[in-house]
Write a protein that holds these residues in place. Structure first.
Motif, PDB file in Angstrom:
ATOM      1  N   MET A  79      30.823  32.174  53.069  1.00 12.80           N
ATOM      2  CA  MET A  79      31.487  30.724  52.682  1.00 12.80           C
ATOM      3  C   MET A  79      30.269  30.220  51.531  1.00 12.80           C
ATOM      4  O   MET A  79      30.676  29.756  50.999  1.00 12.80           O
ATOM      5  CB  MET A  79      31.619  30.047  53.273  1.00 12.80           C
ATOM      6  CG  MET A  79      32.680  31.082  54.148  1.00 12.80           C
ATOM      7  SD  MET A  79      33.926  29.779  55.503  1.00 12.80           S
ATOM      8  CE  MET A  79      32.580  29.554  56.652  1.00 12.80           C
ATOM      9  N   LYS A  80      28.610  30.649  52.244  1.00 18.16           N
ATOM     10  CA  LYS A  80      27.719  29.431  51.095  1.00 18.16           C
ATOM     11  C   LYS A  80      28.169  30.136  49.625  1.00 18.16           C
ATOM     12  O   LYS A  80      27.912  29.279  48.683  1.00 18.16           O
ATOM     13  CB  LYS A  80      26.743  29.762  52.076  1.00 18.16           C
ATOM     14  CG  LYS A  80      25.385  28.232  51.402  1.00 18.16           C
ATOM     15  CD  LYS A  80      26.074  27.119  51.065  1.00 18.16           C
ATOM     16  CE  LYS A  80      24.568  26.098  50.709  1.00 18.16           C
ATOM     17  NZ  LYS A  80      25.460  25.082  50.871  1.00 18.16           N
ATOM     18  N   CYS A 138      38.835  37.131  38.134  1.00 21.94           N
ATOM     19  CA  CYS A 138      39.562  37.972  38.625  1.00 21.94           C
ATOM     20  C   CYS A 138      38.664  38.197  41.038  1.00 21.94           C
ATOM     21  O   CYS A 138      37.743  38.637  40.630  1.00 21.94           O
ATOM     22  CB  CYS A 138      39.889  39.252  38.647  1.00 21.94           C
ATOM     23  SG  CYS A 138      40.186  40.430  39.464  1.00 21.94           S
ATOM     24  N   ILE A 139      38.976  38.001  41.910  1.00 23.80           N
ATOM     25  CA  ILE A 139      38.407  37.980  43.012  1.00 23.80           C
ATOM     26  C   ILE A 139      38.879  38.994  43.738  1.00 23.80           C
ATOM     27  O   ILE A 139      39.707  39.166  43.508  1.00 23.80           O
ATOM     28  CB  ILE A 139      38.293  36.684  43.844  1.00 23.80           C
ATOM     29  CG1 ILE A 139      38.053  36.169  42.755  1.00 23.80           C
ATOM     30  CG2 ILE A 139      37.242  37.204  44.756  1.00 23.80           C
ATOM     31  CD1 ILE A 139      38.138  34.240  43.400  1.00 23.80           C
ATOM     32  N   VAL A 140      37.660  39.999  43.928  1.00 24.22           N
ATOM     33  CA  VAL A 140      38.507  41.412  44.356  1.00 24.22           C
ATOM     34  C   VAL A 140      37.671  40.826  45.929  1.00 24.22           C
ATOM     35  O   VAL A 140      36.651  40.921  46.620  1.00 24.22           O
ATOM     36  CB  VAL A 140      37.744  42.423  43.733  1.00 24.22           C
ATOM     37  CG1 VAL A 140      38.051  44.130  44.681  1.00 24.22           C
ATOM     38  CG2 VAL A 140      38.013  42.547  42.633  1.00 24.22           C
ATOM     39  N   GLY A 141      38.822  41.477  47.245  1.00 20.50           N
ATOM     40  CA  GLY A 141      38.495  41.283  48.350  1.00 20.50           C
ATOM     41  C   GLY A 141      38.923  39.219  49.255  1.00 20.50           C
ATOM     42  O   GLY A 141      38.310  38.470  48.458  1.00 20.50           O
ATOM     43  N   ALA A 142      39.804  39.824  49.699  1.00 19.75           N
ATOM     44  CA  ALA A 142      40.259  38.823  50.301  1.00 19.75           C
ATOM     45  C   ALA A 142      39.871  37.802  51.737  1.00 19.75           C
ATOM     46  O   ALA A 142      40.159  36.990  52.230  1.00 19.75           O
ATOM     47  CB  ALA A 142      42.033  38.912  50.022  1.00 19.75           C
ATOM     48  N   GLY A 143      38.592  38.191  52.379  1.00 16.83           N
ATOM     49  CA  GLY A 143      37.710  37.918  53.310  1.00 16.83           C
ATOM     50  C   GLY A 143      37.302  36.300  52.715  1.00 16.83           C
ATOM     51  O   GLY A 143      38.131  35.933  52.222  1.00 16.83           O
ATOM     52  N   PRO A 144      36.715  35.539  54.282  1.00 15.58           N
ATOM     53  CA  PRO A 144      36.708  34.533  53.902  1.00 15.58           C
ATOM     54  C   PRO A 144      35.616  33.717  53.592  1.00 15.58           C
ATOM     55  O   PRO A 144      36.169  33.121  52.024  1.00 15.58           O
ATOM     56  CB  PRO A 144      35.736  33.983  55.137  1.00 15.58           C
ATOM     57  CG  PRO A 144      36.001  35.389  56.127  1.00 15.58           C
ATOM     58  CD  PRO A 144      36.037  36.268  55.252  1.00 15.58           C
ATOM     59  N   GLY A 145      34.554  34.088  51.970  1.00 23.71           N
ATOM     60  CA  GLY A 145      34.508  33.671  51.134  1.00 23.71           C
ATOM     61  C   GLY A 145      34.932  34.285  49.715  1.00 23.71           C
ATOM     62  O   GLY A 145      35.166  33.156  49.240  1.00 23.71           O
ATOM     63  N   GLY A 146      35.836  35.315  49.844  1.00 21.05           N
ATOM     64  CA  GLY A 146      36.672  35.262  48.482  1.00 21.05           C
ATOM     65  C   GLY A 146      37.907  34.440  48.471  1.00 21.05           C
ATOM     66  O   GLY A 146      37.917  34.021  47.330  1.00 21.05           O
ATOM     67  N   LEU A 160      37.999  31.948  50.077  1.00 23.49           N
ATOM     68  CA  LEU A 160      37.413  30.000  49.854  1.00 23.49           C
ATOM     69  C   LEU A 160      37.244  29.883  48.253  1.00 23.49           C
ATOM     70  O   LEU A 160      37.710  28.765  47.467  1.00 23.49           O
ATOM     71  CB  LEU A 160      35.918  29.672  50.530  1.00 23.49           C
ATOM     72  CG  LEU A 160      35.105  28.253  50.301  1.00 23.49           C
ATOM     73  CD1 LEU A 160      36.038  27.164  50.231  1.00 23.49           C
ATOM     74  CD2 LEU A 160      34.173  28.179  51.178  1.00 23.49           C
ATOM     75  N   LEU A 161      36.766  31.008  47.713  1.00 25.39           N
ATOM     76  CA  LEU A 161      36.408  30.727  46.435  1.00 25.39           C
ATOM     77  C   LEU A 161      37.472  30.682  45.502  1.00 25.39           C
ATOM     78  O   LEU A 161      37.169  29.721  44.237  1.00 25.39           O
ATOM     79  CB  LEU A 161      35.350  32.184  45.922  1.00 25.39           C
ATOM     80  CG  LEU A 161      35.064  31.290  44.674  1.00 25.39           C
ATOM     81  CD1 LEU A 161      34.092  30.787  44.044  1.00 25.39           C
ATOM     82  CD2 LEU A 161      33.950  33.378  43.715  1.00 25.39           C
ATOM     83  N   ALA A 162      38.753  31.520  45.738  1.00 21.72           N
ATOM     84  CA  ALA A 162      39.915  31.495  45.464  1.00 21.72           C
ATOM     85  C   ALA A 162      40.099  30.022  45.301  1.00 21.72           C
ATOM     86  O   ALA A 162      41.075  29.155  44.163  1.00 21.72           O
ATOM     87  CB  ALA A 162      40.650  32.642  45.944  1.00 21.72           C
ATOM     88  N   TYR A 163      40.550  29.463  46.255  1.00 17.36           N
ATOM     89  CA  TYR A 163      40.835  27.990  46.522  1.00 17.36           C
ATOM     90  C   TYR A 163      40.241  27.417  45.791  1.00 17.36           C
ATOM     91  O   TYR A 163      40.493  26.334  45.227  1.00 17.36           O
ATOM     92  CB  TYR A 163      40.831  27.627  47.851  1.00 17.36           C
ATOM     93  CG  TYR A 163      40.817  26.231  48.217  1.00 17.36           C
ATOM     94  CD1 TYR A 163      42.036  25.211  47.979  1.00 17.36           C
ATOM     95  CD2 TYR A 163      39.930  25.532  49.143  1.00 17.36           C
ATOM     96  CE1 TYR A 163      42.139  24.169  48.325  1.00 17.36           C
ATOM     97  CE2 TYR A 163      40.144  24.275  49.339  1.00 17.36           C
ATOM     98  CZ  TYR A 163      41.338  23.519  48.769  1.00 17.36           C
ATOM     99  OH  TYR A 163      41.011  22.185  49.556  1.00 17.36           O
TER     100      TYR A 163
END
Length: 360
Positions: free
Chosen positions: A307-308, A8-16, A18-21
């Motif tokens: 993103m890193k 479960c990832i909380v936060g759909a900014g670039p980091g979240g 990208l990780l979800a994808y």
């Protein structure tokens, strides 16, 4: 409502996002939570550096974003009293000094690519209220609210990617060290004049940094440093003398500045700080991006570092090892890199005025 997922990832900014994808692509089930109803929210830090560019190209995402629109910065200029006195050009092998990518474009590509996998689920308008823990205090999921309904999401791993005011970090009881940098930042956006060439332009006004960043879609973003905590007193003063300084620093912008910045309300204030913590997670929890290492706008490292974090974490997670993987090794690697970047930010901020010594 009760849901179950691997991550479960909380936060759909670039980091979240990208990780979800990346996790969904590995057949790991992911629920991505975002408290806003719309993903296409506006961000201030929208510049890719070569690290961010490399990550997106690594996964075949950069070209898809480029199709929507981006803008390469071709030079860095230093101005004094309306005159250009120094220009910095990019290294030939890089070809730019940063790339402006509207984050609505970046997030659209990441979310659309993730949606191609059945393991991915996005829930917008969903606010996390607490963490689910077992009797040994291990984190087993989150409690959230969506349109007044309480949701329980059980997961093998929770990722806090919810920004510098992270509710996930707070509910996990992880403390942060906050560093103030002696300045706050006023943001504004204006249309670029005709024939304006893409560039980053810098000036020194009253000993403080003024930056112009050309943006895709024909805009210029203004970032104006002011002394920390000074804005309440500043906005009580007359507006015209303040904006006169901007027009004097960049005369070619005078018309568009005066047409589009007419009061203090045309600026957005950013309380500048950097955060860090020795703890990047707990059993069942990992933090990425601003949730664990907020950065200042200097050098535009925040977006790229988030993103890193996602890229590094995705390389060590598998469906079989989510519950047992050693997250601390990943955190140690990233922590050292982030500490170096935050030190670079401090150095850049402290030495900025030396770029103008010829005029001192």
């Amino acid at each position: 409502m009760k849901l179950t997922t691997d991550v479960c990832i909380v936060g759909a900014g670039p980091g979240g996002a990208l990780l979800a994808y990346l996790l969904a692509k590995q057949n790991i089930s992911v629920i991505l939570l975002e408290r806003f109803k719309e993903i296409a929210k506006e961000f201030r830090g929208e510049h890719l550096n070569e690290e961010g560019e490399e990550i997106l190209k690594k996964y075949g995402l950069f070209e898809k974003i480029e199709e929507l629109g981006l803008l390469r910065m071709e030079r860095l200029e230093y101005w004094e009293n309306g005159e250009l006195f120094k220009t910095v050009l990019p290294a030939p092998n890089i070809g730019h000094l940063g790339i402006h990518v509207p984050q609505s474009y970046l997030l659209a590509v990441l979310i659309n690519e993730a949606k191609k996998y059945s393991q991915f689920s996005l829930m917008t308008g969903t606010t996390v209220t607490d963490l689910i823990k077992d009797e040994e205090d291990c984190i087993k999921g989150v409690k959230a609210n969506k349109e007044g309904k309480e949701i329980f999401i059980e997961s093998n791993l929770v990722i806090g990617a919810d920004g510098r005011h992270s509710i996930v970090r707070k509910r996990a009881g992880i403390d942060v060290t906050v560093r103030k940098h002696g300045y706050d930042l006023l943001w504004a956006k204006i249309p670029a004049p005709q024939n304006w060439e893409p560039a980053i332009k810098m000036a020194l006004i009253d000993g403080m940094q003024l930056s112009l960043f050309t943006q895709a879609k024909g805009y210029i973003q203004i970032g104006w440093n002011i002394p920390e905590g000074s804005f309440p007193a500043l906005r009580k003063q007359h507006f015209t003398p303040f904006i006169d300084k901007l027009a004097k620093a960049f005369p070619q912008l005078e018309t568009t500045v005066r047409n589009h910045i007419k009061s203090w309300s045309d600026f957005v204030l950013l309380d500048v700080q950097s955060n860090s913590t020795d703890c990047w997670g707990k059993d069942g929890l990992a933090l990425i991006g601003d949730a664990v290492h907020t950065m200042t706008p200097t050098g535009a490292f925040g977006l790229n570092s988030a993103m890193k974090d996602a890229d590094t974490l995705a390389t060590i997670l598998t469906k079989q090892t989510i519950s047992t993987v050693d997250l601390m090794n990943c955190a140690t690697e990233r922590k050292k890199a982030v500490e170096k970047l935050q030190a670079i930010q401090i150095e850049k901020e402290q030495t900025f005025a030396t770029q103008f010594v010829i005029y001192s």
